[in-house]
Design an enzyme around this catalytic site. Sequence first.
Site, PDB file in Angstrom:
ATOM      1  N   HIS A 182      -4.156   1.018  11.920  1.00  0.00           N
ATOM      2  CA  HIS A 182      -3.734  -0.078  12.639  1.00  0.00           C
ATOM      3  C   HIS A 182      -5.110  -0.641  13.240  1.00  0.00           C
ATOM      4  CE1 HIS A 182      -2.514  -3.241  15.346  1.00  0.00           C
ATOM      5  NE2 HIS A 182      -2.128  -2.254  16.336  1.00  0.00           N
ATOM      6  N   TYR A 191       0.744  -3.901  12.046  1.00  0.00           N
ATOM      7  CA  TYR A 191       0.680  -2.653  11.865  1.00  0.00           C
ATOM      8  C   TYR A 191       1.308  -1.597  13.073  1.00  0.00           C
ATOM      9  CZ  TYR A 191      -2.679  -3.828   8.121  1.00  0.00           C
ATOM     10  OH  TYR A 191      -3.254  -4.275   7.045  1.00  0.00           O
ATOM     11  N   ASN A 197     -10.358  -2.978   2.352  1.00  0.00           N
ATOM     12  CA  ASN A 197      -9.904  -2.910   1.134  1.00  0.00           C
ATOM     13  C   ASN A 197     -11.057  -2.858   0.029  1.00  0.00           C
ATOM     14  OD1 ASN A 197      -7.159  -3.516   1.225  1.00  0.00           O
ATOM     15  ND2 ASN A 197      -7.397  -5.553   0.949  1.00  0.00           N
ATOM     16  N   HIS A 217       0.896  -0.956  -0.033  1.00  0.00           N
ATOM     17  CA  HIS A 217       0.013  -0.144   0.033  1.00  0.00           C
ATOM     18  C   HIS A 217       0.845   1.317   0.099  1.00  0.00           C
ATOM     19  CE1 HIS A 217      -3.672  -2.088   0.771  1.00  0.00           C
ATOM     20  NE2 HIS A 217      -2.874  -3.088   1.592  1.00  0.00           N
TER      21      HIS A 217
HETATM   22 FE1  HDE Z   1      -2.543  -4.768   5.467  1.00  0.00          FE
HETATM   23  N1  HDE Z   1      -0.720  -3.838   5.955  1.00  0.00           N
HETATM   24  N2  HDE Z   1      -1.962  -6.518   6.267  1.00  0.00           N
HETATM   25  N3  HDE Z   1      -4.078  -5.605   5.093  1.00  0.00           N
HETATM   26  N4  HDE Z   1      -3.332  -2.886   4.856  1.00  0.00           N
HETATM   27  C1  HDE Z   1      -0.301  -2.505   5.829  1.00  0.00           C
HETATM   28  O1  HDE Z   1       0.783  -1.143   7.407  1.00  0.00           O
HETATM   29  C2  HDE Z   1      -0.791  -6.873   6.788  1.00  0.00           C
HETATM   30  C3  HDE Z   1      -4.704  -6.927   4.963  1.00  0.00           C
HETATM   31  C4  HDE Z   1      -4.477  -2.568   4.420  1.00  0.00           C
HETATM   32  O2  HDE Z   1      -3.142   3.585   3.848  1.00  0.00           O
HETATM   33  C5  HDE Z   1       0.812  -2.249   6.394  1.00  0.00           C
HETATM   34  O3  HDE Z   1       0.967   0.839   7.875  1.00  0.00           O
HETATM   35  C6  HDE Z   1      -0.698  -7.911   7.446  1.00  0.00           C
HETATM   36  C7  HDE Z   1      -5.941  -7.246   4.702  1.00  0.00           C
HETATM   37  C8  HDE Z   1      -4.617  -1.319   4.113  1.00  0.00           C
HETATM   38  O4  HDE Z   1      -1.635   3.384   5.492  1.00  0.00           O
HETATM   39  C9  HDE Z   1       1.416  -3.484   7.228  1.00  0.00           C
HETATM   40  C10 HDE Z   1      -1.712  -8.715   6.762  1.00  0.00           C
HETATM   41  C11 HDE Z   1      -6.376  -6.017   4.757  1.00  0.00           C
HETATM   42  C12 HDE Z   1      -3.235  -0.690   4.323  1.00  0.00           C
HETATM   43  C13 HDE Z   1       0.204  -4.454   6.922  1.00  0.00           C
HETATM   44  C14 HDE Z   1      -2.489  -7.776   5.946  1.00  0.00           C
HETATM   45  C15 HDE Z   1      -5.361  -5.085   4.464  1.00  0.00           C
HETATM   46  C16 HDE Z   1      -2.239  -1.806   4.933  1.00  0.00           C
HETATM   47  C17 HDE Z   1       2.089  -1.575   5.490  1.00  0.00           C
HETATM   48  C18 HDE Z   1      -1.915 -10.255   7.000  1.00  0.00           C
HETATM   49  C19 HDE Z   1      -7.938  -5.448   4.144  1.00  0.00           C
HETATM   50  C20 HDE Z   1      -2.870   0.576   3.907  1.00  0.00           C
HETATM   51  C21 HDE Z   1       2.242  -0.129   5.992  1.00  0.00           C
HETATM   52  C22 HDE Z   1      -2.057 -10.442   8.251  1.00  0.00           C
HETATM   53  C23 HDE Z   1      -8.844  -5.987   5.349  1.00  0.00           C
HETATM   54  C24 HDE Z   1      -2.975   1.515   5.141  1.00  0.00           C
HETATM   55  C25 HDE Z   1       1.172   0.054   6.991  1.00  0.00           C
HETATM   56  C26 HDE Z   1      -2.657   2.933   4.880  1.00  0.00           C
HETATM   57  C27 HDE Z   1      -0.949  -1.842   5.255  1.00  0.00           C
HETATM   58  C28 HDE Z   1       0.352  -5.732   7.336  1.00  0.00           C
HETATM   59  C29 HDE Z   1      -3.679  -7.943   5.345  1.00  0.00           C
HETATM   60  C30 HDE Z   1      -5.582  -3.776   4.285  1.00  0.00           C
HETATM   61  C31 HDE Z   1       2.709  -3.829   6.977  1.00  0.00           C
HETATM   62  C32 HDE Z   1       0.490  -8.712   8.138  1.00  0.00           C
HETATM   63  C33 HDE Z   1      -6.841  -8.433   4.967  1.00  0.00           C
HETATM   64  C34 HDE Z   1      -5.713  -0.635   3.722  1.00  0.00           C
HETATM   65  O5  HDE Z   1       1.653  -3.254   8.578  1.00  0.00           O
END
Ligand code: HDE
Length: 697
Positions: free
Chosen positions: A342, A365, A151, A79
């Site tokens: 987060h 997060y 999402n 993202h």
């Molecule tokens: Fe994320 N995800 N994600 N994700 N995600 C990040 O956090 C992560 C997942 C989503 O505009 C990171 O600050 C793991 C699902 C959005 O700043 C990180 C897993 C969904 C955004 C991270 C998932 C999301 C992130 C990268 C599986 C939809 C952007 C930078 C366990 C429900 C937020 C950050 C923004 C961002 C980890 C799966 C949505 C690395 C470990 C499912 C919208 O922390």
Amino acid sequence: MAKAKAGKKPVNRKVAGGELHQTTAADNQTLTTNQGTPVADNQNSLKSGARGPTLLEDFILREKITHFDHERIPERIVHARGSGAHGYFEAARGASKLSKAAFLQPGKRTKVFVRFSTVAGGAGSVDTPRDVRGFAVKFYTEEGNFDLVGNNIPVFFIQDAMKFPDLVHSVKMEADRAFPQAASAHDTFWDFVSLMPESMHMLMWAMSDRAIPRSLRHIEGFGIHTFRLIDVAGKSTFVKFHWRPTIGAASLVWEEAVKIAGADPDYHRRDLWESIDTGAFPEWTLSVQAFDEKIADSLDFDILDPTKIIPEEIVPLTPIGRMVLDRNPVNFFAETEQVAFHPGHIVPGIDFTPDPLLQGRLHSYLDTQLSRLGGPNFHEIPINKPVCPMRNFQRDGHMRMLAVPGRTNYEPNSLDPASPRENPVRGFASFPDPNAGPKVRERSETFADHYSQARQFWRSMTPPEQAHIVSAFTFELSKVTTLAVRTRMLGHLDLIEPELGQRVAAAMGMEGKADDIVPAVEPRDDLPPSPPLSIVAKAPATIEGRTIAALVTPGCDGKLLAALATALKKEGAKLKLVAPKIGPLKDSSGATHRPDETIDGGPSVLFDAVVVLPSEDGAAELLNMAAAINWIRDAYGHLKAIAYADAAAPLFDEAAIEPDVDLGVVELDSKRGVQDFIAAAKKHRIWDREKLVRPPV
Ligand code: HDE
């Protein structure tokens, strides 16, 4: 938009060599270093003689350059490319029945900051790749910040957080060559997912039109996981969160998305910014699918499995509020880049479930912000700061801003009776989830059906949407160079739906090559189509928020242009003028217009529908411009409503396009013609034209 602050105009002083010094005598406009030292010269470094070496002593130069060297922070691992906006959320009546959260009480308005994003590309990548879009909302509530980090697709690729690094490694640029950027059409991604049957449902969504949205204003949003809402009496209700744009969801067509990537890599970011800037505020309804344990138990899939939806026919949507985005950030870095979302930022009245994907996110997060934002005090950055009081005994660390007075930085204490204490009434209490069991590394058997809902998705699509899914799989798998990966995927597609597998195999010229894949659970054949899954079927007949382009030349019909402008404004659409030259032009009525774009700078891919309105002389000139003919051909090929003035007929002959109202090519000879054109534009795409320009696969 933030306007520049009024102040005294600088004095422009030119010195030898023509060097410009903009100077001021006003104290409150004096340029300073970060330490507040006034700066006399911002053009020259301190040197030993005008032609001599620069001195290490130049603290002004060193501070400026050092700060510049550190202007970037690590981009998000996923993202990375995002666009943000401020706004508010207003709770609807029904919400308080389900949750005691302060921001869900009837009529309550809460400030929000939203960040939309693509997932795979870097921060400088383009806006329109085939990808999932992030939809993250920070609610600044009076009981702390609540982040709904969702999402635009309601399911996910994997069921357990353990697989997230593998998924992301596979979809990002390949590790040795660092390409392709922002694309899933490569070997490593398809290798991984073809070995992970649980990703099949999500793949259907990712290969559908949902993954190439028309704009960020046109996307739906989903919390994906099942959450809990907790009411005043402590009663828990399971919920799935849904955001629905009030102007409807809409998508690009693939070839258009590819061309937009070149014509305007910032297409979505610009659209969001300009919409808010011109007062056309994007709006969404927030709804929940609310259900109890009994309904959860009656479903033939597990509500803790993030690869499943609950069809709306089983649990309908209950609106709980609406969100309006009405203010652009004033500084991209300070707000959109530094905002820290987060899923663990939660408030009383909402709680988690043990979805194993969500549970892993609750660690990730916070951890990622520590390295991205440099330490544990990122909550003090203004965009992340709660609006309610924040008091505890956490102290110190990198970039600490708060200077908390006193010596009692611990609890319990007897030295400071006024220091913060637990509050059993208002404080967050976790719902006593009954799901604990023996310590195991194991996937629940209730997560094992990977194909039924993928099939249901396919069967819920309209024929054009199905054709696009076939094309998308064909495109992506044709980019895969490893034969075994292609044949494995064809095997999965056969299981999802034999027709899908056969159509993709035929389009690839690989009939009969599919692997034989044995599913853990046979896909069900009796799930009925769920109409809300199709965005074409539920598209509202509106052009509100759309941009229509008129290709004009000097001497074009002024009356028609005026009638068109008035009619479009009434419908809430924007009219942009595209002309061979950017300078002002006069129409046949003598009115002067300033074109918004030239033909090269404003290709028709950037607009929702087009009008071709040249004068006769203008048409003769355009006839010699390949870009003008392509402008019309593209609009036709991308299934847009087209209107043309009589004088444009030779251009249509050259483009080999037959005018035909039924196929959305309307003559604009009168006000009636304007209405016919608007009616065609309200269909968004003229699907009947698709078989003429892109034979179905
Ligand atoms: Fe994320 N995800 N994600 N994700 N995600 C990040 O956090 C992560 C997942 C989503 O505009 C990171 O600050 C793991 C699902 C959005 O700043 C990180 C897993 C969904 C955004 C991270 C998932 C999301 C992130 C990268 C599986 C939809 C952007 C930078 C366990 C429900 C937020 C950050 C923004 C961002 C980890 C799966 C949505 C690395 C470990 C499912 C919208 O922390």
